[in-house]
Design a protein around this motif. Structure first.
Motif, PDB file in Angstrom:
ATOM      1  N   GLY A   5      13.469 -26.827 -18.122  1.00  0.00           N
ATOM      2  CA  GLY A   5      12.550 -26.773 -17.011  1.00  0.00           C
ATOM      3  C   GLY A   5      12.424 -28.120 -16.338  1.00  0.00           C
ATOM      4  N   ARG A   6      12.469 -28.082 -14.978  1.00  0.00           N
ATOM      5  CA  ARG A   6      12.264 -29.333 -14.246  1.00  0.00           C
ATOM      6  C   ARG A   6      10.791 -29.684 -14.371  1.00  0.00           C
ATOM      7  N   ALA A   7      10.502 -30.832 -14.904  1.00  0.00           N
ATOM      8  CA  ALA A   7       9.117 -31.208 -15.202  1.00  0.00           C
ATOM      9  C   ALA A   7       8.420 -31.684 -13.938  1.00  0.00           C
ATOM     10  N   LEU A   8       7.360 -31.007 -13.580  1.00  0.00           N
ATOM     11  CA  LEU A   8       6.529 -31.389 -12.441  1.00  0.00           C
ATOM     12  C   LEU A   8       5.086 -31.321 -12.897  1.00  0.00           C
ATOM     13  N   SER A   9       4.237 -31.875 -12.069  1.00  0.00           N
ATOM     14  CA  SER A   9       2.823 -31.697 -12.370  1.00  0.00           C
ATOM     15  C   SER A   9       2.169 -31.003 -11.188  1.00  0.00           C
TER      16      SER A   9
END
Lengths: 58, 640
Positions: B225-229
Motif C-alpha cells: 500500500g502506498r502510505a499516505l495520511s
C-alpha cells in the motif's frame, strides 16, 4: 435426457397399446358367462342371466 | 528548422525543436514557452510546473505504430475545471513525432493507449452545440462513432514540444468518440471562435505502440500500500493501485482525492455498513484473478420506493472489472467503448456485439456507501442517469451525465459462484425474485425439449400410419336384428371367427327410425371361453317445429369399440328395445356389423397430449418467469 427417456416410453407404450388393440377408455362391460349358463335351456338367450341372474363375483 | 537547436530567449538555456510540426518548445530550465516563428524564437511566457500524475510515458521514449517509428517530444497536461473554475482531474497527452515528419497524440486510459493523428478534411464537422453524449455521428476516416464524452478542458501544464500555441487559462472544447472496432476520435473544437479539428486513431496496447516497457504491470500495485495520511483525520491511508484517484479513509470515512499531492477531501461520508464481499477478497472470474478494491452501495428511487444495490470494483492483471449484486443476483461487468453500442433507442433497445439488448430500466442513481479506492474522482453527492438493457444472461448498462456516458457490458453470475471463487465463508446474500439478466432456465430447456417431443411425435405418427397400412380392417359379421318382435326379444348371430392377435373390434349399429327410439344391448361373446363384452346403442331420431323453427335430435347410427379381443369363435347377442309414438316410423330390422382390426384413436390422442404436455408446460413456466422479470422493469405492462 429424462424427457427423452419419457418420450421413448410414451412411443413404446403407444405402439404396444395400438398393436394389441387395448381400449384405454372402455365402454364395454366385461363378464364371464359360466359354462352352466351356456349349456342351460335358452343359453345366451336367457333373459334371467342378462338382466338379473348374473351379478359377477361371489 | 526540424531538429534545430537554439537558446531560450528568457534564460539562454539550450532549446531544441525536434518535431517537424513542433511550434512551441518549453524550456526545461526556466519553464518558458518559446514559439518558433520562421527563423525567430518568440517568448510566450512561463508554463506552470507539471502536475504529478500516474502517467507512465516519458519525453524521449521511442516506439513505432504501423511500422513507423516515433519519438515522444512533448507532454501536455489538461484538466477539467472544478466548481471554482480551477483546473482539476488532470490527464496527460503525449505529442509524438514520427520519422516521416507526421505527428500525433498518445493518451493513457486505464491500462491502454489511445493514439490519434490529425486528419485534414474538407467535409464539414458537426457543430459542438449539436452534440450530446451518446449521440452517433459520421466522421471522415472513422465512419460511425459514438460520443462518449463532451466536455471542456483547461490547459494545466506542458513540457517539451507542442504542435500548437498553448494559451494559458484557455478552455478547449472537445468531443471524444469511439467506434465499433477500437477506433477512437477526438473532435477538437478549441475555443469559441476556432474551427473544429479532427483527430482519429485507435486504442492500442503498449506493446502495439512499441512501448511495452511502459506497460502497467502487477508491480504497479503497491503490495504494502502506498502510505499516505488522511488530510481530514491524519490517520494512515493505504492505496494499493497506482491509478487510484479516489480513496476513502478507513478511520474517518472521508472521501479523498489522491490523484494529486497533497491529497484533498472530496466529501465526508457517513455510511458505516460493511460490504458483504469484503475489500481485499481475491478471486477468479473467467480466466483472470482479481482483488476487491472498492465497494459502493448505489440507490435509486422508483415511483417513491427506494431500491439499492452493491457494486464492487475489482482490479487485476487485465485492469478493472465490476461485480454488481442486487437481491442475491450477481453481475460481472467490464467497461466497453460507447462505439460498440449501436442502434441505440433510449428506452427501447440497443445492439452490442451482434446481440439485441432490450431496455429494462432507467433511473437516477446516487451513492449511499463508498469504501475503498477507485480510478476516478468520485462526486459523491451527484446522481447519474443509469439505463440497463438486457439480453439474458447479458446486460448492457450505461451511466451518463450531460457531458459523458460510460458503457459496461456484463454477464449474470450466481452468488454461489462468487462465494466459491472468492473463497468466502458462509452463504452469499439470499436470492429473491428474478434479476434483469438472469437466464430463464425454462426457456433454455425449450429448444431441446421441443425437438425431442417433435421426434417422438413423428415416431408416434409413423407407427400409427404403419399400423393403419398393415392392419386389415375386416368385416366379420353383418346381421339384421328384428325390432319390436315380442316373439323374438333376443337375436343371436351365427358363430363367426376373429383371427389374428388381440385387437380392437368395432361394432356398428343403425336403424332408420323416425320419431322413435331403439335401444340395442349388444354382447360379443367368446363361444369357447364365455368371456363377454357388452355395449349399448341408442338409435333415435326426433324432429318437429317449435316457435317457427325446425328442430331435430338423436342419431340413427351408433359405434362402439371393444378392445383387446383375442382370436376365437364368437357370437353376437343383440337385445332390442323400442319406444315409439303413434306417428313413429320404425323399420323392421336394425343393421348390426362387426369389424375386426379397428384403429384406436384415443391412444394416439393421449400419446400426442403426453408428448406435448411438458413442452407446453415449459412455455407457460417461461412466460411466468419472464413476467416476473419484467414486473420490476419500466415495461411492467408489457409495452415496448
Amino acid at each position: 435426457m429424462k424427457f427423452a427417456i419419457l418420450c421413448a416410453m410414451i412411443v413404446a407404450g403407444f405402439a404396444a397399446v395400438e398393436m394389441r388393440g387395448i381400449d384405454l377408455l372402455p365402454a364395454a362391460t366385461h363378464a364371464t358367462i359360466p359354462a352352466s349358463v351356456r349349456s342351460s335351456p335358452g343359453g345366451y338367450r336367457s333373459y334371467h342371466f342378462w338382466h338379473s341372474g348374473f351379478q359377477g363375483g361371489k | 528548422m526540424t531538429g534545430q537547436a537554439g537558446t531560450c530567449p528568457s534564460c539562454g538555456a539550450p532549446l531544441r525543436f525536434g518535431g517537424a510540426q513542433s511550434v512551441v518548445s518549453v524550456c526545461s530550465h526556466c519553464r518558458s514557452a518559446v514559439l518558433r516563428a520562421g527563423a525567430n524564437l518568440e517568448l510566450l511566457g512561463k508554463i506552470p510546473d507539471l502536475v504529478a500524475t500516474d502517467s507512465r510515458l516519458a519525453l524521449g521514449a521511442n516506439g513505432s505504430i504501423g511500422g513507423k517509428s516515433f519519438t515522444i517530444v512533448g507532454h501536455l497536461q489538461l484538466g477539467h475545471r472544478n466548481e471554482r473554475g480551477e483546473p482539476d482531474a488532470t490527464w496527460d497527452e503525449w505529442h509524438v513525432s514520427f520519422s516521416d515528419g507526421s505527428w500525433g497524440w498518445l493518451a493513457e486510459a486505464q491500462g491502454h493507449l489511445l493514439f490519434t493523428r490529425h486528419i485534414s478534411t474538407q467535409a464539414p464537422l458537426p457543430r459542438f452545440a449539436s452534440l450530446h453524449a451518446g449521440k452517433r455521428i459520421e466522421v471522415p476516416a472513422a465512419g460511425s462513432v459514438a460520443i462518449d464524452e463532451l466536455n471542456e478542458a483547461a490547459f494545466v501544464a506542458a513540457d517539451g514540444e507542442l504542435p500548437f500555441k498553448p494559451s494559458l487559462g484557455a478552455t478547449y472544447r472537445f468531443a471524444d468518440c469511439t467506434g465499433d472496432s477500437g477506433s477512437f476520435v477526438t473532435l477538437d473544437y478549441g475555443a469559441e471562435s476556432d474551427e473544429p479539428e479532427l483527430f482519429a486513431g485507435r486504442e492500442l496496447t503498449y506493446a502495439e505502440a512499441g512501448l511495452g516497457g511502459f506497460a502497467p504491470r502487477a508491480a504497479d500495485r503497491h503490495p504494502e500500500g502506498r502510505a499516505l495520511s488522511c488530510p481530514n483525520c491524519g490517520g494512515p491511508l493505504s492505496v494499493k493501485i497506482a491509478g487510484t484517484k479516489s480513496v476513502t479513509c478507513p478511520g474517518c470515512r472521508a472521501l479523498l482525492d489522491v490523484s494529486q499531492q497533497p491529497a484533498k477531501v472530496l466529501a465526508h461520508l457517513h455510511g458505516r455498513a460493511s460490504p458483504p464481499l469484503p475489500l481485499g477478497a481475491k478471486g477468479r472470474i473467467g480466466a483472470n484473478d482479481f482483488e476487491v478494491i472498492g465497494w459502493m452501495r448505489r440507490g435509486v428511487t422508483i415511483e417513491g420506493s427506494p431500491y439499492s444495490w452493491d457494486e464492487y470494483l475489482l482490479h487485476g492483471e487485465v485492469g478493472y472489472r465490476w461485480l454488481s449484486e442486487s437481491n442475491g443476483h450477481w453481475l460481472s461487468l467490464w467497461p466497453i467503448p460507447g462505439g460498440k453500442v449501436s442502434n441505440l433507442v433510449e428506452g427501447v433497445g440497443a445492439f452490442c456485439d451482434g446481440r439485441r439488448f432490450r431496455h429494462f430500466q432507467s433511473a437516477e442513481a446516487g451513492y449511499q456507501e463508498i469504501q475503498g479506492e477507485f480510478y476516478w474522482q468520485i462526486a459523491a453527492g451527484t446522481k447519474v442517469h443509469t439505463a440497463d438493457y438486457v439480453a439474458p444472461p447479458f446486460i448492457l448498462s450505461s451511466e451518463s451525465t450531460p457531458g459523458e456516458i460510460n458503457w459496461s457490458r456484463g454477464e449474470y453470475m450466481t452468488g454461489v459462484e462468487i462465494w466459491k471463487s472468492f473463497q468466502q465463508p458462509g452463504s452469499p446474500p439470499l436470492v429473491t425474485g428474478v434479476a434483469p439478466a438472469q437466464p430463464n432456465r425454462y426457456s433454455a430447456l425449450q429448444g431441446k425439449t421441443w425437438s425431442t417431443a417433435g421426434y417422438a411425435l413423428i415416431a408416434v405418427l409413423a407407427i400409427a400410419l404403419l399400423l393403419a397400412a398393415v392392419r386389415t380392417r375386416k368385416t366379420v359379421l353383418q346381421m339384421e336384428v328384428p325390432i319390436g318382435r315380442p316373439d323374438q326379444p333376443v337375436t343371436l348371430s351365427q358363430p363367426f371367427e376373429i383371427t389374428g392377435g388381440p385387437q380392437a373390434v368395432e361394432i356398428h349399429a343403425g336403424a332408420a327410425v323416425d320419431q322413435a327410439w331403439v335401444g340395442l344391448d349388444v354382447a360379443l361373446i367368446n363361444d369357447d371361453t364365455g368371456e363377454s363384452d357388452a355395449v349399448g346403442f341408442e338409435l333415435s331420431h326426433y324432429h318437429g317445429y317449435e316457435d317457427g323453427e325446425a328442430w331435430s335430435e338423436g342419431s340413427r347410427e351408433g359405434r362402439a369399440i371393444i378392445g383387446h379381443v383375442p382370436a376365437g369363435r364368437y357370437l353376437l347377442r343383440v337385445e332390442p328395445q323400442l319406444e315409439r309414438q303413434p306417428s313413429s316410423s320404425v323399420p323392421r330390422h336394425a343393421a348390426v356389423q362387426v369389424e375386426a382390426g379397428a384403429f384406436l384413436v384415443e391412444p394416439l390422442l393421449l400419446a400426442i397430449a403426453l408428448l406435448a404436455g411438458w413442452p407446453i408446460a415449459l412455455c407457460l413456466m417461461t412466460a411466468s418467469f419472464e413476467k416476473l422479470r419484467w414486473a420490476e422493469s419500466d415495461h411492467a405492462g408489457g409495452e415496448e
